[in-house]
Design a protein around this motif. Structure first.
Motif, short mmCIF file in Angstrom:
data_model
loop_
_atom_site.label_atom_id
_atom_site.label_comp_id
_atom_site.label_asym_id
_atom_site.label_seq_id
_atom_site.Cartn_x
_atom_site.Cartn_y
_atom_site.Cartn_z
N PHE A 1 29.09 35.51 29.08
CA PHE A 1 30.14 36.50 29.31
C PHE A 1 30.07 37.05 30.73
CE2 PHE A 1 30.35 37.70 24.54
CZ PHE A 1 31.12 36.57 24.32
N HIS A 2 28.88 37.23 31.26
CA HIS A 2 28.74 37.72 32.63
C HIS A 2 29.35 36.74 33.63
CE1 HIS A 2 27.15 39.53 36.21
NE2 HIS A 2 26.32 38.53 36.45
N GLU A 3 29.09 35.47 33.45
CA GLU A 3 29.67 34.47 34.35
C GLU A 3 31.18 34.41 34.21
OE1 GLU A 3 27.66 30.87 33.42
OE2 GLU A 3 25.77 31.47 34.38
N LEU A 4 31.68 34.50 32.98
CA LEU A 4 33.13 34.51 32.79
C LEU A 4 33.76 35.74 33.43
CD1 LEU A 4 33.43 33.30 29.07
CD2 LEU A 4 33.96 32.00 31.14
N ASN A 5 33.09 36.87 33.33
CA ASN A 5 33.63 38.09 33.95
C ASN A 5 33.69 37.98 35.46
OD1 ASN A 5 34.30 39.79 31.76
ND2 ASN A 5 32.15 40.34 31.45
N MET A 6 32.69 37.35 36.07
CA MET A 6 32.73 37.17 37.52
C MET A 6 33.91 36.31 37.94
SD MET A 6 28.76 36.87 38.81
CE MET A 6 28.42 35.37 37.88
N ILE A 7 34.14 35.23 37.20
CA ILE A 7 35.30 34.38 37.53
C ILE A 7 36.59 35.14 37.28
CG2 ILE A 7 36.46 32.21 36.97
CD1 ILE A 7 33.74 31.12 36.11
N ARG A 8 36.63 35.88 36.20
CA ARG A 8 37.86 36.61 35.85
C ARG A 8 38.20 37.68 36.88
NH1 ARG A 8 38.94 41.00 32.60
NH2 ARG A 8 36.71 41.27 32.24
N ILE A 9 37.19 38.36 37.41
CA ILE A 9 37.45 39.38 38.42
C ILE A 9 38.03 38.77 39.68
CG2 ILE A 9 36.30 41.01 39.96
CD1 ILE A 9 36.85 42.03 37.13
N VAL A 10 37.56 37.58 40.06
CA VAL A 10 38.13 36.90 41.23
C VAL A 10 39.62 36.66 41.03
CG1 VAL A 10 38.08 34.77 42.57
CG2 VAL A 10 35.94 35.85 41.89
N PHE A 11 40.00 36.18 39.86
CA PHE A 11 41.41 35.91 39.60
C PHE A 11 42.20 37.19 39.39
CE2 PHE A 11 39.73 31.69 38.71
CZ PHE A 11 40.69 30.89 39.31
N ARG A 12 41.55 38.27 38.99
CA ARG A 12 42.25 39.55 38.92
C ARG A 12 42.65 40.01 40.33
NH1 ARG A 12 40.51 42.90 34.71
NH2 ARG A 12 41.47 44.65 35.83
N PHE A 13 41.75 39.83 41.30
CA PHE A 13 42.11 40.16 42.68
C PHE A 13 43.24 39.26 43.17
CE2 PHE A 13 37.81 42.16 43.03
CZ PHE A 13 38.24 43.38 43.50
N ILE A 14 43.19 37.99 42.80
CA ILE A 14 44.28 37.07 43.18
C ILE A 14 45.60 37.51 42.56
CG2 ILE A 14 45.08 34.68 42.95
CD1 ILE A 14 42.19 33.78 43.11
N PHE A 15 45.54 38.16 41.43
CA PHE A 15 46.74 38.63 40.76
C PHE A 15 47.31 39.90 41.40
CE2 PHE A 15 47.79 41.64 37.14
CZ PHE A 15 49.15 41.38 37.17
N VAL A 16 46.45 40.88 41.69
CA VAL A 16 46.96 42.19 42.10
C VAL A 16 47.25 42.30 43.59
CG1 VAL A 16 45.84 43.32 40.16
CG2 VAL A 16 44.63 43.15 42.34
N ILE A 17 46.47 41.63 44.43
CA ILE A 17 46.65 41.79 45.89
C ILE A 17 48.03 41.32 46.35
CG2 ILE A 17 45.82 41.02 48.14
CD1 ILE A 17 42.99 41.22 47.10
N PRO A 18 48.52 40.13 45.93
CA PRO A 18 49.88 39.74 46.34
C PRO A 18 50.95 40.74 45.89
CG PRO A 18 48.71 37.85 45.48
CD PRO A 18 47.86 39.04 45.19
N PHE A 19 50.82 41.29 44.70
CA PHE A 19 51.81 42.25 44.23
C PHE A 19 51.74 43.57 45.00
CE2 PHE A 19 52.49 40.13 39.90
CZ PHE A 19 53.74 39.67 40.29
N ILE A 20 50.54 43.96 45.42
CA ILE A 20 50.44 45.17 46.25
C ILE A 20 51.16 44.96 47.57
CG2 ILE A 20 48.82 46.56 47.58
CD1 ILE A 20 46.90 46.43 45.30
N ILE A 21 50.99 43.79 48.17
CA ILE A 21 51.67 43.48 49.43
C ILE A 21 53.18 43.54 49.25
CG2 ILE A 21 52.03 41.71 51.18
CD1 ILE A 21 49.16 40.77 50.66
N LEU A 22 53.67 42.90 48.20
CA LEU A 22 55.11 42.89 47.96
C LEU A 22 55.63 44.28 47.60
CD1 LEU A 22 55.42 39.57 45.92
CD2 LEU A 22 56.12 39.94 48.29
N GLY A 23 54.86 45.04 46.82
CA GLY A 23 55.30 46.37 46.42
C GLY A 23 55.36 47.34 47.58
N VAL A 24 54.33 47.34 48.44
CA VAL A 24 54.32 48.23 49.61
C VAL A 24 55.46 47.87 50.55
CG1 VAL A 24 53.01 48.88 51.65
CG2 VAL A 24 51.86 48.72 49.44
N ASP A 25 55.68 46.58 50.76
CA ASP A 25 56.78 46.16 51.63
C ASP A 25 58.14 46.49 51.00
OD1 ASP A 25 57.56 44.46 54.10
OD2 ASP A 25 58.68 43.52 52.45
#
Length: 430
Positions: A221-245
């Motif tokens: 579960f710890h290894e899955l969580n590390m991978i999942r957090i990476v993809f969570r950043f991939i999910f939210v950062i593009p939307f923050i850029i588009l939302g702020v703009d």
């Protein structure tokens, strides 16, 4: 929405559809959809809320993606100032413009439910890492109360944000995306301390003598969580850029179709992969248990094919096994006969080829291993074939857990805290 191409929503539709197929496959393999029933064993309200909040997110995302995919491909592109751009929403027919707000509301509801899921994971892993023998009840901890409060906020503020800005579709989209991405980013950032503290937590479990099965499960579960957090950043950062703009007076990124499509597609990969990993953590499969159930089902089918004679009533040591022919001569393979407690019967040759002996003969009890000396150490014996749950119960009685929460010994998943293995719930089905 107005600046993105039809291919963007097509990618979203494909990825969400694949996520739905993976969801169906995983839950079928997990317990044949038994976990989706309202009354499943000893499931409480907490597990029901977590299960259905996660499951509802996927169809809502499908409605959002499919709806805009159909509209965008129907409207196509136009030429504007020498460039080919997607047709703006104000040039759409009135019927298509009326669909924008319902689809955005569905999207905000799905995002709110997604934050409920990730907030529960955050609070639970914090509870597990920081809990001791004194604080044993997750449902009475302030982590659980924090999840309840945060879930109410998430499921309320996301739709309200969409409703409050519905007069301008572009503004509505920008504030919905920005509000959701900021909420998801805060949850993702708060999860990083859990990842940092988890190796130390695993070391403490080893020192306390927790069984290796539980340690292996938590390590996975710890290894899955590390991978999942990476993809969570991939999910939210593009939307923050588009939302702020999007909320700025001049759009420097949203008016460039290349960057808009790229960021939205990257976000789609992030949310779908992270959601799939969440499913694996919430409903962890036991391959060993599934194989055992398949073998048991095969044995029952063979017993039914033999006329239901299982021979379980024969005492061990009194079972006879003979050819049933005078002089000890064996008949042809297809007519080979056996006797069990005076009852004579025959088995088809294919059963002999598959098993090497009749399935209806009684099974030998699990062997008992004696204590053996290994150098200066002694390897303790016992009965082999203990189930994972029995091993956990044995270790809970054997290991003094002065600093360890007892729930660690029988831990299965963040939403299945005090229940037995899910595979046992559908044993009779096989």
């Amino acid at each position: 929405m107005s600046h993105s191409s039809p291919a963007t929503y097509l990618v979203w539709s494909i990825l969400v559809s694949l996520s739905c197929l993976f969801l169906l496959f995983h839950l079928w393999s997990f317990d044949r959809f038994q976990c989706l029933k309202w009354n499943t064993g000893s499931s409480g309200a907490f597990k029901r809320v977590m299960t259905y909040s996660y499951m509802i997110t996927v169809p809502l995302m499908m409605i959002y993606a499919y709806g805009f995919t159909i509209i965008k491909y129907q409207q196509g592109f136009i030429e504007f100032e020498g460039a080919i751009i997607p047709k703006p929403y104000n040039l759409w027919p009135e019927s298509d413009q009326r669909v924008i707000f319902p689809l955005m509301l569905v999207f905000s509801l799905a995002w709110g439910l997604e934050m409920i899921t990730h907030l529960e994971e955050l609070c639970f892993w914090f509870f597990l890492v920081n809990s001791g023998s004194v604080q044993q009840d997750w449902f009475r901890s302030w982590y659980f109360r924090s999840w309840i409060f945060g879930s109410v906020v998430a499921i309320v503020y996301m739709p309200l944000l969409t409703i409050a800005t519905r007069d301008d579709p572009l503004r509505c989209e920008a504030y919905t995306v920005l509000g959701g991405s900021l909420g998801s980013l805060s949850l993702t950032l708060w999860f990083t301390p859990v990842l940092y503290a988890f190796p130390t937590f695993l070391d403490s479990l080893k020192r306390e003598g927790v069984d290796i099965g539980t340690i292996v499960r938590l390590t996975k579960f710890h290894e899955l969580n590390m991978i999942r957090i990476v993809f969570r950043f991939i999910f939210v950062i593009p939307f923050i850029i588009l939302g702020v703009d999007g909320i700025k007076p001049h759009h420097h990124i949203n008016e460039i179709m290349l960057w808009t499509d790229f960021l939205i597609m990257i976000a789609a990969f992030g949310v779908c992969i992270s959601s799939a990993l969440t499913l694996i953590i919430f409903f962890p499969r036991s391959i060993e248990g599934e194989i055992a159930l398949k073998d048991a089902a095969r044995e029952r089918r063979l017993n039914r094919a033999n006329g239901g004679r299982s021979g379980t009533g024969a005492p061990y040591g009194q079972t006879s096994f003979s050819s049933g022919m005078p002089g000890g001569q064996l008949p042809a393979p297809s007519q080979q006969r056996y006797s069990l407690d005076g009852s004579s019967f025959s088995l088809p040759q294919k059963y002999e080829d598959e098993r090497g002996m009749p399935e209806s003969l009684p099974k030998i009890l699990p062997p008992m291993r004696p204590n053996r000396r290994r150098g200066e150490d002694v390897e303790m014996g016992g009965f082999t074939g203990l189930t994972e749950a029995n091993i956990s119960q044995h270790n809970m009685r054997r290991v003094p857990s002065g600093k360890l929460n007892p729930m660690v010994h029988n831990f299965r998943s963040p939403i299945d805290l005090y229940e037995v293995e899910p595979q046992l719930a559908f044993t009779q089905r096989w």
